[in-house]
Design a protein around this motif. Structure first.
Motif, PDB file in Angstrom:
ATOM      1  N   LYS A 195       0.922  -1.129   0.000  1.00 37.16           N
ATOM      2  CA  LYS A 195       0.000   0.000   0.000  1.00 37.16           C
ATOM      3  C   LYS A 195       0.962   1.177   0.000  1.00 37.16           C
ATOM      4  N   VAL A 196       1.186   1.736  -1.209  1.00 37.93           N
ATOM      5  CA  VAL A 196       2.323   2.631  -1.383  1.00 37.93           C
ATOM      6  C   VAL A 196       2.190   3.903  -0.550  1.00 37.93           C
ATOM      7  N   GLU A 197       0.959   4.295  -0.262  1.00 37.96           N
ATOM      8  CA  GLU A 197       0.792   5.460   0.612  1.00 37.96           C
ATOM      9  C   GLU A 197       1.566   5.247   1.912  1.00 37.96           C
ATOM     10  N   PHE A 198       1.452   4.007   2.471  1.00 39.67           N
ATOM     11  CA  PHE A 198       2.122   3.746   3.749  1.00 39.67           C
ATOM     12  C   PHE A 198       3.638   3.798   3.586  1.00 39.67           C
ATOM     13  N   SER A 199       4.133   3.221   2.492  1.00 35.66           N
ATOM     14  CA  SER A 199       5.590   3.186   2.336  1.00 35.66           C
ATOM     15  C   SER A 199       6.129   4.595   2.083  1.00 35.66           C
ATOM     16  N   GLU A 200       5.340   5.427   1.378  1.00 35.62           N
ATOM     17  CA  GLU A 200       5.829   6.789   1.122  1.00 35.62           C
ATOM     18  C   GLU A 200       5.619   7.705   2.324  1.00 35.62           C
ATOM     19  N   LYS A 201       5.012   7.152   3.375  1.00 35.48           N
ATOM     20  CA  LYS A 201       4.926   7.920   4.616  1.00 35.48           C
ATOM     21  C   LYS A 201       5.718   7.212   5.712  1.00 35.48           C
ATOM     22  N   GLY A 202       6.666   6.385   5.325  1.00 33.16           N
ATOM     23  CA  GLY A 202       7.620   5.882   6.301  1.00 33.16           C
ATOM     24  C   GLY A 202       7.770   4.378   6.470  1.00 33.16           C
ATOM     25  N   TRP A 203       6.759   3.598   6.063  1.00 33.72           N
ATOM     26  CA  TRP A 203       6.847   2.141   6.284  1.00 33.72           C
ATOM     27  C   TRP A 203       7.608   1.512   5.123  1.00 33.72           C
ATOM     28  N   VAL A 204       8.921   1.691   5.180  1.00 36.76           N
ATOM     29  CA  VAL A 204       9.809   1.163   4.153  1.00 36.76           C
ATOM     30  C   VAL A 204      11.178   0.942   4.786  1.00 36.76           C
ATOM     31  N   GLY A 205      11.874  -0.100   4.349  1.00 43.08           N
ATOM     32  CA  GLY A 205      13.200  -0.362   4.897  1.00 43.08           C
ATOM     33  C   GLY A 205      14.039  -1.153   3.911  1.00 43.08           C
ATOM     34  N   ILE A 206      15.289  -1.370   4.308  1.00 38.65           N
ATOM     35  CA  ILE A 206      16.219  -2.081   3.413  1.00 38.65           C
ATOM     36  C   ILE A 206      16.934  -3.180   4.197  1.00 38.65           C
ATOM     37  N   PHE A 207      16.997  -4.376   3.576  1.00 40.09           N
ATOM     38  CA  PHE A 207      17.903  -5.412   4.081  1.00 40.09           C
ATOM     39  C   PHE A 207      19.196  -5.290   3.297  1.00 40.09           C
ATOM     40  N   LEU A 208      20.299  -5.127   4.024  1.00 44.27           N
ATOM     41  CA  LEU A 208      21.601  -5.084   3.368  1.00 44.27           C
ATOM     42  C   LEU A 208      22.227  -6.467   3.571  1.00 44.27           C
ATOM     43  N   VAL A 209      22.244  -7.253   2.487  1.00 43.10           N
ATOM     44  CA  VAL A 209      22.673  -8.652   2.594  1.00 43.10           C
ATOM     45  C   VAL A 209      24.148  -8.755   2.240  1.00 43.10           C
ATOM     46  N   SER A 210      24.939  -9.294   3.176  1.00 40.27           N
ATOM     47  CA  SER A 210      26.375  -9.477   2.926  1.00 40.27           C
ATOM     48  C   SER A 210      26.654 -10.950   2.671  1.00 40.27           C
ATOM     49  N   GLU A 211      27.743 -11.185   1.961  1.00 39.35           N
ATOM     50  CA  GLU A 211      28.178 -12.558   1.682  1.00 39.35           C
ATOM     51  C   GLU A 211      28.529 -13.221   3.009  1.00 39.35           C
ATOM     52  N   ASN A 212      27.979 -14.392   3.226  1.00 40.05           N
ATOM     53  CA  ASN A 212      28.247 -15.100   4.478  1.00 40.05           C
ATOM     54  C   ASN A 212      29.396 -16.066   4.260  1.00 40.05           C
ATOM     55  N   SER A 213      30.605 -15.647   4.686  1.00 38.56           N
ATOM     56  CA  SER A 213      31.803 -16.435   4.396  1.00 38.56           C
ATOM     57  C   SER A 213      31.735 -17.817   5.044  1.00 38.56           C
ATOM     58  N   LYS A 214      31.215 -17.869   6.258  1.00 37.77           N
ATOM     59  CA  LYS A 214      31.174 -19.136   7.003  1.00 37.77           C
ATOM     60  C   LYS A 214      30.337 -20.170   6.254  1.00 37.77           C
ATOM     61  N   LYS A 215      29.127 -19.756   5.893  1.00 39.20           N
ATOM     62  CA  LYS A 215      28.216 -20.676   5.209  1.00 39.20           C
ATOM     63  C   LYS A 215      28.813 -21.125   3.874  1.00 39.20           C
ATOM     64  N   ASN A 216      29.483 -20.161   3.204  1.00 39.41           N
ATOM     65  CA  ASN A 216      30.054 -20.479   1.903  1.00 39.41           C
ATOM     66  C   ASN A 216      31.095 -21.581   2.010  1.00 39.41           C
ATOM     67  N   THR A 217      31.924 -21.493   3.067  1.00 38.64           N
ATOM     68  CA  THR A 217      32.936 -22.525   3.260  1.00 38.64           C
ATOM     69  C   THR A 217      32.253 -23.870   3.407  1.00 38.64           C
ATOM     70  N   GLN A 218      31.176 -23.883   4.219  1.00 41.51           N
ATOM     71  CA  GLN A 218      30.460 -25.142   4.416  1.00 41.51           C
ATOM     72  C   GLN A 218      29.981 -25.699   3.078  1.00 41.51           C
TER      73      GLN A 218
END
Lengths: 392, 343
Positions: free
Chosen positions: B314-337
């Motif tokens: 409901k874009v009205e809500f996101s343009e009035k603040g209900w929006v965020g970002i996940f910053l996903v980093s490479e997980n070195s540990k899992k990758n080794t596994q």
């Protein structure tokens, strides 16, 4: 004896000043130690978005603090969607201070927008714009365009109206009075029209703290009094100069109509500037028809003297050309406050002219203002104006 | 001598003053939605992208679970004690420059997240330090007299002990239930109550998101929406997570006035457990719709690093603040596994 005189003079001055001293004392007390006594109730902040400009990729809102307390502009939105923005010079507004809120926004022409401003206590104020139109930039072409519009609605119709002069010249005294009264009727209509317009603008764009209706009334009365005084001076001057009384009256009428047309030009320029009016040929024809009657108003008093073509043309210009200047100012540097003031001054000027005309008729018709010619002329004037106003 | 000193000070102030004002009028820049850079000689008012902080830290709230003071009954039942204090006089900066009277449990909106395992005995010492009556009403299963509806707790130090067994498994809201209810909720008297199953869920990077709104001008329309109260916060403070790591989000919708809210995740889909009461997901989707106090658990993993939005669709809500970002980093540990598994 002389000593007595000076001492009584001092008494007069003192008795005039003493009340002021008490007023000042009272104010000092109320703002100072007595402030607590009046400290009840909640002072609600208020801002007014006076003006919204649509410029290149940006919407600019002029915001004025019109409430009783200082405020802080903290957020801007477009159509209730929060936008990053800049406030220039800064976000803190004392009473009556203004600031410019710049909202970068890719707006679309002719679409409606609501601009919202939120202040520090979370209250949101908004202003609706019916149709976005680019803010007019001062270009040569546009100045010419406004000049042409001003000529069409101002100068040409007044000049056409003046062509009735030979006709009015040839008619009987009774009919002449009819036309003078008709002029008064026309002018009364114009004055009321100006006042209505001024009140409308102040309701729409001026904050309550300006007391719109009272501002209009004050400006109307002051303008009337000022012109009434200087008009009488002019008439006295006329007695000793070459200008005859009818010419003086015609001149005053053209100045009054000129002020009115200036207000009309402001309205036209502002309407084009704000994009709320698309100028159709029909509208221009309407204004032109309406304003032709103004020419009669100038022609009527002039008809009893010698035919003075040069003076007549000059008066046509005095009455008509302010429409051009009005259109320029209204289109390029519109401010609701100045519009209201000019419209009100125009109305005051017209009231003064009406008084002058009525006096003129009275002198001409042996103190009889209730003759059929005068009454029907007045009524016809109002009616003609009303009917032509429907066309606009 | 004194005259000389004061003269020197006076002149230096005069000499320095223009430098101050010059510094103030230095042009600043900010970035718009479309990435354009705008210059201004004035001030910038940008709650969307400009990094800013206010009284309340949504990042700290995000992963903060309160398990209470733990003790054990003779029969082995785990007892968890909490102290919750209600207040209603706090003025909080809810968005840069916007100040709003919040009513709080333990000083924040939302209140502390109360977490227990199914069957634990909860003892909640409720103290009302507000000026009005308040209560705590938990969604879940409990005796009628523990429902926080018919037992209003007086202000200025009134007390009540809520005591009940944690259940059922899932994620639930708690909130004040004093009339006028809408007023008590929109001012901020709510929080999250998580009941874990006795057999623990799979380990994950867990977080709480309370979807809420703020009606700062009291016109029964929200001026702001957010995940965890502060509008746009997770947009300028992205939530850092890792690739190939299970993320579990406890979502509770506390928005008033608007009948629905929703949650859309970018570049991914999540398994959704409505109310978290079932251990088998009901949906695999990137979009759920939530009505008032509707809530659930989301589980997902990102395969690719980068920035991913999450917001109300409901874009009205996101343009009035209900929006965020996940910053996903490479997980070195899992990758080794994975590499190990690969060979």
């Amino acid at each position: 004896m002389e000593l007595n005189n000076t001492s009584s003079k001092w008494k007069v001055i003192a008795s005039g000043i003493i009340p002021f001293v008490f007023i000042i004392l009272m104010m000092v007390y109320i703002f100072g130690p007595g402030a607590d006594l009046l400290d009840f109730g909640v002072a609600l902040p208020e801002i007014t978005i006076e003006k919204v400009d649509f410029v290149d990729s940006e919407i600019q809102a002029t915001v004025r603090n019109t409430g009783p307390i200082p405020i802080e502009v903290v957020m801007a939105d477009v159509n209730d969607r929060i936008q990053p923005a800049a406030v220039e010079p800064d976000r803190f507004l004392e009473r009556f201070e203004t600031t410019l809120v710049r909202i970068p926004f890719e707006w679309n022409e002719a679409e409606p927008y609501t601009i919202g401003i939120t202040i520090e206590d979370g209250t949101r104020f908004e202003k609706k714009i019916e149709a976005a139109a680019p803010a007019l930039e001062l270009t040569f072409d546009l100045a010419i365009f406004f000049a042409i519009i001003g000529t069409y609605v101002g100068i040409i119709p007044v000049m056409i109206g003046l062509l009735w002069l030979p006709f009015i010249k040839k008619i009987s005294k009774q009919k002449y009075h009819f036309f003078l009264a008709l002029t008064a009727g026309l002018l009364l209509f114009l004055a009321i029209d100006s006042i209505e317009e001024a009140v409308e603008i102040s309701d729409e764009s001026l904050a309550d703290s300006f007391n719109g209706t009272l501002l209009v009334s004050t400006a109307v009365v002051l303008s009337f009094l000022g012109l009434y005084y200087s008009g009488n001076k002019l008439v006295k001057l006329a007695d000793s100069s070459k200008l005859t009384k009818p010419v003086m009256i015609a001149l005053m009428i053209s100045i009054g109509i000129g002020l009115h047309n200036f207000g009309e030009g402001l309205a036209i320029g502002a309407a084009v500037g704000m994009g709320s009016v698309a100028f159709s040929t029909f509208l221009i024809v309407g204004f032109a028809l309406h304003n032709t009657t103004e020419g009669i108003a100038i022609a009527a008093p002039m008809s009893r003297g010698k035919l003075m073509l040069g003076k007549l043309a000059a008066m046509g210009l005095i009455a008509g050309s302010p429409a051009i200047f009005g259109a320029w100012i209204g289109g390029f540097v519109y401010s609701p406050f100045t519009s209201v003031i000019f419209l009100a001054i125009g109305a005051g000027a017209i009231f003064q002219v009406i008084v002058v005309i009525l006096k003129w008729i009275q002198e001409e018709s042996d103190k009889n203002l209730s003759s059929l010619a005068v009454i029907s002329g007045f009524a016809a004037g109002m009616l003609v104006m009303y009917l032509t106003s429907i066309l606009i | 001598m004194i005259l000389l000193i004061s003269l020197v000070i006076g002149f230096s102030v005069i000499a320095l003053f223009p430098t101050f004002s010059d510094a103030q009028s230095e042009p600043k820049t900010f970035v718009t939605h479309s990435g354009a850079v705008v210059q201004t000689s004035g001030e910038i008012i940008d709650p969307l992208y400009a990094v800013s902080t206010v009284d309340f830290d949504p990042m700290e709230y995000l992963r903060n679970f309160n398990y209470g003071q733990v003790s054990e009954l003779p029969d082995g039942t785990v007892v968890r004690e909490f102290t919750i204090i209600a207040e209603d006089d706090k003025i909080m900066e809810v968005s840069p420059g916007v100040f709003y009277n919040v009513w709080t449990f333990n000083g924040t909106v939302p209140g502390p997240t109360i977490r227990a395992t199914e069957g634990d005995l909860l003892r909640i010492n409720f103290i009302n330090n507000g000026s009005k009556e308040h209560t705590m009403h938990f969604h879940g299963i409990h005796p009628a007299e523990m429902d926080g509806v018919f037992e209003p707790v007086g202000g200025n130090g009134g007390r009540f002990l809520y005591e009940f067994e944690a259940g059922p498994v899932g994620v639930h809201p708690y909130h004040c239930h004093v009339m006028p209810l809408e007023e008590h909720i929109v001012h901020g008297l709510y929080g999250v109550f998580i009941v874990d199953p006795k057999e623990e869920r799979q380990p994950a990077d867990e977080m709480i998101m309370v979807l809420n709104g703020l009606d700062t001008d009291f016109d029964t329309e929200n001026n702001f929406y957010a995940a965890n109260t502060i509008p746009f916060y997770y947009q300028h403070h992205p939530i850092q997570i890792n690739t190939n790591e299970l993320i579990r989000v406890y979502v509770v919708n506390m928005v008033e006035f608007d009948p629905i809210n929703n949650f859309h995740l970018h570049g991914n889909l999540y398994k959704y457990y409505p109310t978290g009461t079932d251990l088998v997901p009901s949906f695999y989707t990137d979009m759920i719709t939530l009505s008032q106090t509707e809530r659930g658990i989301m589980e997902f993993e990102y395969n690719y690093p980068g920035k991913y939005l999450f917001h109300a669709h409901k874009v009205e809500f996101s343009e009035k603040g209900w929006v965020g970002i996940f910053l996903v980093s490479e997980n070195s540990k899992k990758n080794t596994q994975e590499l190990v598994r690969g060979t």
